[in-house]
Design a protein around this motif. Structure first.
Motif, PDB file in Angstrom:
ATOM      1  N   ASP A  45       0.856  -1.182   0.000  1.00  9.78           N
ATOM      2  CA  ASP A  45       0.000   0.000   0.000  1.00  9.78           C
ATOM      3  C   ASP A  45       0.892   1.232   0.000  1.00  9.78           C
ATOM      4  O   ASP A  45       1.978   1.221   0.577  1.00  9.78           O
TER       5      ASP A  45
ATOM      6  N   ARG B 178       0.517   5.701   0.057  1.00 11.57           N
ATOM      7  CA  ARG B 178      -0.267   6.932   0.038  1.00 11.57           C
ATOM      8  C   ARG B 178       0.661   8.065  -0.374  1.00 11.57           C
ATOM      9  O   ARG B 178       1.772   8.185   0.139  1.00 11.57           O
ATOM     10  N   SER B 179       0.193   8.898  -1.293  1.00 13.38           N
ATOM     11  CA  SER B 179       0.942  10.079  -1.724  1.00 13.38           C
ATOM     12  C   SER B 179       0.127  11.317  -1.402  1.00 13.38           C
ATOM     13  O   SER B 179      -1.057  11.388  -1.739  1.00 13.38           O
ATOM     14  N   ASP B 180       0.770  12.275  -0.760  1.00 14.11           N
ATOM     15  CA  ASP B 180       0.153  13.570  -0.502  1.00 14.11           C
ATOM     16  C   ASP B 180       0.919  14.615  -1.296  1.00 14.11           C
ATOM     17  O   ASP B 180       2.130  14.793  -1.097  1.00 14.11           O
TER      18      ASP B 180
ATOM     19  N   GLY C 241       4.917  10.746   1.291  1.00 13.42           N
ATOM     20  CA  GLY C 241       4.205   9.492   1.145  1.00 13.42           C
ATOM     21  C   GLY C 241       4.503   8.555   2.290  1.00 13.42           C
ATOM     22  O   GLY C 241       5.489   8.719   3.015  1.00 13.42           O
ATOM     23  N   THR C 242       3.633   7.585   2.440  1.00 16.80           N
ATOM     24  CA  THR C 242       3.842   6.490   3.372  1.00 16.80           C
ATOM     25  C   THR C 242       3.636   5.218   2.585  1.00 16.80           C
ATOM     26  O   THR C 242       2.624   5.082   1.888  1.00 16.80           O
TER      27      THR C 242
END
Length: 150
Positions: A98, A100-102, A143-144
């Motif tokens: 997984d 996540r991009s901010d 990101g994570t």
């Protein structure tokens, strides 16, 4: 062979991946604490031709790449000695679970620097935090990523 001795090999593998080469990625820093990848702006990476900014997919790909490098390094550090065959096998099984991009600011600049640090590393899964800055230190994205490493 110690995990530290394998770091140049890991960096070389990532540098030689066809997609990473297409993006122009180069591993420029790699230690137990942090991985760093750099790339230059080029017109082929533009997502918005009016604003001349990086495509969001390029940003996400770079964050995923630097996170993956850091996750592999973390997994190898859990082993006292690593044989070349073990390294190749582990790298073949590693994948992104997984991410996540901010997107914080438009991707403007002439050079971009992505870094990653480990948040938590276990026997099977590693979680990393990634950041992207331009050459002026402007924070473009973070990101994570969660990676399968075991």
């Amino acid at each position: 062979m110690s995990a530290d001795a394998l770091l140049p090999f890991i960096a070389e593998v990532f540098d030689q991946m066809p997609f990473n080469r297409l993006l122009g990625l180069k591993v420029t820093g790699f230690s137990a604490e942090q991985a760093e990848v750099r790339f230059a702006f080029k017109p082929e990476l533009v997502g918005n031709p009016v604003q001349q900014i990086l495509h969001g997919g390029v940003i996400a790909s770079v964050l995923d790449t630097v996170g993956g490098i850091m996750a592999i390094s973390s997994a190898l550090r859990r082993l006292e000695q690593v044989e070349h065959e073990v390294l190749v096998a582990k790298m073949g099984k590693m994948s992104t679970i997984d991410m996540r991009s901010d997107y914080l600011r438009p991707g403007r600049g002439t050079e971009f620097i992505a870094t990653a640090q480990v948040i938590r590393s276990g026997n099977k899964v590693c979680v990393c935090r990634m950041e992207l800055h331009n050459e002026q230190g402007v924070h473009i994205a973070l990101g994570t990523g969660t990676y399968l490493v075991g």
